[in-house]
Motif scaffolding. Structure first.
Motif, PDB file in Angstrom:
ATOM      1  N   GLN A 110       0.837  -1.195   0.000  1.00  0.00           N
ATOM      2  CA  GLN A 110       0.000   0.000   0.000  1.00  0.00           C
ATOM      3  C   GLN A 110       0.873   1.248   0.000  1.00  0.00           C
ATOM      4  OE1 GLN A 110      -2.696   0.404   3.353  1.00  0.00           O
ATOM      5  NE2 GLN A 110      -3.896   1.952   2.289  1.00  0.00           N
ATOM      6  N   PRO A 111       0.835   2.055  -1.054  1.00  0.00           N
ATOM      7  CA  PRO A 111       0.066   1.889  -2.284  1.00  0.00           C
ATOM      8  C   PRO A 111       0.852   1.091  -3.318  1.00  0.00           C
ATOM      9  CG  PRO A 111       1.186   3.992  -2.292  1.00  0.00           C
ATOM     10  CD  PRO A 111       1.562   3.326  -0.995  1.00  0.00           C
ATOM     11  N   ALA A 112       0.143   0.375  -4.174  1.00  0.00           N
ATOM     12  CA  ALA A 112       0.802  -0.383  -5.221  1.00  0.00           C
ATOM     13  C   ALA A 112       1.349   0.549  -6.301  1.00  0.00           C
ATOM     14  CB  ALA A 112      -0.178  -1.371  -5.854  1.00  0.00           C
ATOM     15  N   GLU A 113       2.501   0.185  -6.852  1.00  0.00           N
ATOM     16  CA  GLU A 113       3.116   0.933  -7.946  1.00  0.00           C
ATOM     17  C   GLU A 113       3.258   0.018  -9.154  1.00  0.00           C
ATOM     18  OE1 GLU A 113       6.828   2.457  -6.498  1.00  0.00           O
ATOM     19  OE2 GLU A 113       5.842   3.930  -5.165  1.00  0.00           O
ATOM     20  N   LEU A 114       3.442   0.628 -10.321  1.00  0.00           N
ATOM     21  CA  LEU A 114       3.533  -0.149 -11.562  1.00  0.00           C
ATOM     22  C   LEU A 114       4.638  -1.196 -11.468  1.00  0.00           C
ATOM     23  CD1 LEU A 114       3.097   2.643 -14.269  1.00  0.00           C
ATOM     24  CD2 LEU A 114       1.360   1.067 -13.392  1.00  0.00           C
ATOM     25  N   GLY A 115       5.754  -0.830 -10.837  1.00  0.00           N
ATOM     26  CA  GLY A 115       6.903  -1.733 -10.728  1.00  0.00           C
ATOM     27  C   GLY A 115       6.682  -2.906  -9.802  1.00  0.00           C
ATOM     28  N   ASP A 116       5.531  -2.941  -9.113  1.00  0.00           N
ATOM     29  CA  ASP A 116       5.246  -4.065  -8.224  1.00  0.00           C
ATOM     30  C   ASP A 116       4.653  -5.248  -8.989  1.00  0.00           C
ATOM     31  OD1 ASP A 116       4.056  -1.769  -5.678  1.00  0.00           O
ATOM     32  OD2 ASP A 116       6.081  -2.556  -6.032  1.00  0.00           O
ATOM     33  N   SER A 117       4.372  -5.072 -10.263  1.00  0.00           N
ATOM     34  CA  SER A 117       3.833  -6.178 -11.061  1.00  0.00           C
ATOM     35  C   SER A 117       4.842  -7.319 -11.079  1.00  0.00           C
ATOM     36  CB  SER A 117       3.554  -5.718 -12.494  1.00  0.00           C
ATOM     37  OG  SER A 117       2.526  -4.751 -12.516  1.00  0.00           O
ATOM     38  N   ALA A 118       4.428  -8.473 -10.590  1.00  0.00           N
ATOM     39  CA  ALA A 118       5.340  -9.609 -10.417  1.00  0.00           C
ATOM     40  C   ALA A 118       4.530 -10.790  -9.901  1.00  0.00           C
ATOM     41  CB  ALA A 118       6.443  -9.268  -9.410  1.00  0.00           C
ATOM     42  N   MET A 119       5.227 -11.916  -9.733  1.00  0.00           N
ATOM     43  CA  MET A 119       4.655 -13.078  -9.050  1.00  0.00           C
ATOM     44  C   MET A 119       5.131 -13.025  -7.601  1.00  0.00           C
ATOM     45  SD  MET A 119       3.150 -16.206  -9.410  1.00  0.00           S
ATOM     46  CE  MET A 119       3.634 -17.251 -10.785  1.00  0.00           C
ATOM     47  N   TYR A 120       4.217 -13.168  -6.668  1.00  0.00           N
ATOM     48  CA  TYR A 120       4.578 -13.196  -5.251  1.00  0.00           C
ATOM     49  C   TYR A 120       4.432 -14.629  -4.760  1.00  0.00           C
ATOM     50  CZ  TYR A 120       4.911  -8.228  -5.543  1.00  0.00           C
ATOM     51  OH  TYR A 120       5.308  -6.962  -5.919  1.00  0.00           O
ATOM     52  N   LEU A 121       5.550 -15.180  -4.346  1.00  0.00           N
ATOM     53  CA  LEU A 121       5.616 -16.584  -3.956  1.00  0.00           C
ATOM     54  C   LEU A 121       5.765 -16.711  -2.451  1.00  0.00           C
ATOM     55  CD1 LEU A 121       8.178 -17.646  -6.676  1.00  0.00           C
ATOM     56  CD2 LEU A 121       5.874 -18.581  -6.514  1.00  0.00           C
ATOM     57  N   CYS A 122       5.071 -17.659  -1.896  1.00  0.00           N
ATOM     58  CA  CYS A 122       5.230 -18.009  -0.491  1.00  0.00           C
ATOM     59  C   CYS A 122       5.865 -19.396  -0.424  1.00  0.00           C
ATOM     60  CB  CYS A 122       3.879 -18.024   0.204  1.00  0.00           C
ATOM     61  SG  CYS A 122       3.919 -18.485   1.949  1.00  0.00           S
ATOM     62  N   ALA A 123       6.737 -19.591   0.521  1.00  0.00           N
ATOM     63  CA  ALA A 123       7.364 -20.899   0.719  1.00  0.00           C
ATOM     64  C   ALA A 123       7.403 -21.187   2.213  1.00  0.00           C
ATOM     65  CB  ALA A 123       8.776 -20.922   0.143  1.00  0.00           C
ATOM     66  N   SER A 124       7.440 -22.474   2.554  1.00  0.00           N
ATOM     67  CA  SER A 124       7.609 -22.846   3.955  1.00  0.00           C
ATOM     68  C   SER A 124       8.604 -23.990   4.045  1.00  0.00           C
ATOM     69  CB  SER A 124       6.272 -23.234   4.597  1.00  0.00           C
ATOM     70  OG  SER A 124       5.750 -24.441   4.065  1.00  0.00           O
ATOM     71  N   SER A 125       9.213 -24.120   5.202  1.00  0.00           N
ATOM     72  CA  SER A 125      10.179 -25.204   5.374  1.00  0.00           C
ATOM     73  C   SER A 125      10.184 -25.692   6.806  1.00  0.00           C
ATOM     74  CB  SER A 125      11.581 -24.744   4.975  1.00  0.00           C
ATOM     75  OG  SER A 125      12.079 -23.772   5.858  1.00  0.00           O
ATOM     76  N   PRO A 126      10.381 -27.007   6.965  1.00  0.00           N
ATOM     77  CA  PRO A 126      10.572 -27.553   8.306  1.00  0.00           C
ATOM     78  C   PRO A 126      12.024 -27.374   8.761  1.00  0.00           C
ATOM     79  CG  PRO A 126      10.546 -29.324   6.688  1.00  0.00           C
ATOM     80  CD  PRO A 126      10.361 -28.050   5.924  1.00  0.00           C
ATOM     81  N   LYS A 127      12.934 -27.492   7.804  1.00  0.00           N
ATOM     82  CA  LYS A 127      14.366 -27.298   8.073  1.00  0.00           C
ATOM     83  C   LYS A 127      14.992 -26.649   6.842  1.00  0.00           C
ATOM     84  CE  LYS A 127      15.746 -30.474  11.705  1.00  0.00           C
ATOM     85  NZ  LYS A 127      16.675 -31.569  12.075  1.00  0.00           N
ATOM     86  N   GLU A 128      15.737 -27.460   6.022  1.00  0.00           N
ATOM     87  CA  GLU A 128      16.458 -26.848   4.907  1.00  0.00           C
ATOM     88  C   GLU A 128      15.582 -26.667   3.669  1.00  0.00           C
ATOM     89  OE1 GLU A 128      19.166 -29.172   7.490  1.00  0.00           O
ATOM     90  OE2 GLU A 128      17.601 -29.858   6.138  1.00  0.00           O
TER      91      GLU A 128
END
Lengths: 111, 111
Positions: B80-98
């Motif tokens: 907030q606020p979004a800008e034109l350059g924010d266009s992208a893929m937003y990835l979430c990841a999780s890990s138990p260890k490595e």
């Protein structure tokens, strides 16, 4: 200098050919290296994980780390159309799970 | 097989608007990551959580981006606020260890 450099050029190969992908990294202290595969419109999935130097083989996939030249490689033998994807190299840098990725290579295997 | 869930999968917004992305990690994974992947580039880490605590947000543009993981389970990333350059893929990841397990991502287009 980026921590991991990967020439992002696309690669087209005929089915059955060997695919060879390479990356360089900047710091000789890096110990952990990965290759991720990313299909279109999907998140990356871990393909190979290597620690320090040497080779690791998993089926048709071989990952190599050459610490003397700071070079990491991925080889795909007997390539299949289902191998068509973007391949990303990555390093865990100092083993703290904060990954630095290369730009990725788009691979197309032509039937 | 357990997977990281993300929503929405696609989001179109106008610049200066606020956007929010949601991530539900694999059950039991204490570490959660948000990455941004610009087209043709590898993912770049924005923020790393260990349970509900931020471990690393050094690459998060804090003037407009915020992330929270209040109960140490699911997480929200806001712009907030979004800008034109924010266009992208937003990835979430999780890990138990490595090993980090990625979700399918949210593709954001800012007009």
């Amino acid at each position: 200098q980026k921590e991991v450099e990967q020439d992002p050029g696309p690669l087209s190969v005929p089915e059955g050919a060997i695919v060879s992908l390479n990356c360089t990294y900047s710091n000789s202290a890096f110990q952990y290296f990965m290759w991720y595969r990313q299909y279109s419109r999907k998140g990356p999935e871990l393909l190979m994980y290597t620690y320090s130097s040497g080779n690791k083989e998993d089926g048709r996939f071989t990952a190599q780390v050459d610490k003397s030249s700071k070079y990491i490689s991925l080889f795909i033998r007997d390539s299949q159309p289902s191998d068509s994807a973007t391949y990303l190299c990555a390093t865990d840098r100092y083993g703290n799970n904060r990954l630095a990725f290369g730009k990725g290579n788009q691979v197309v295997v032509i039937p | 097989e357990a997977e990281v869930a993300q929503s929405p999968r696609y989001k179109i917004t106008e610049k200066s608007q606020a956007v929010a992305f949601w991530c539900d990690p694999i059950s039991g994974h204490a570490t959660l990551y948000w990455y941004r992947q610009i087209l043709g580039q590898g993912p770049e880490l924005l923020v790393q959580f260990q349970d509900e605590s931020v471990v690393d947000d050094s690459q998060l543009p804090k003037d407009r981006f915020s992330a929270e993981r209040l109960k140490g389970v699911d997480s929200t990333l806001k712009i907030q606020p979004a800008e034109l350059g924010d266009s992208a893929m937003y990835l979430c990841a999780s890990s138990p260890k490595e090993t980090q397990y990625f979700g399918p991502g949210t593709r954001l287009l800012v007009l």
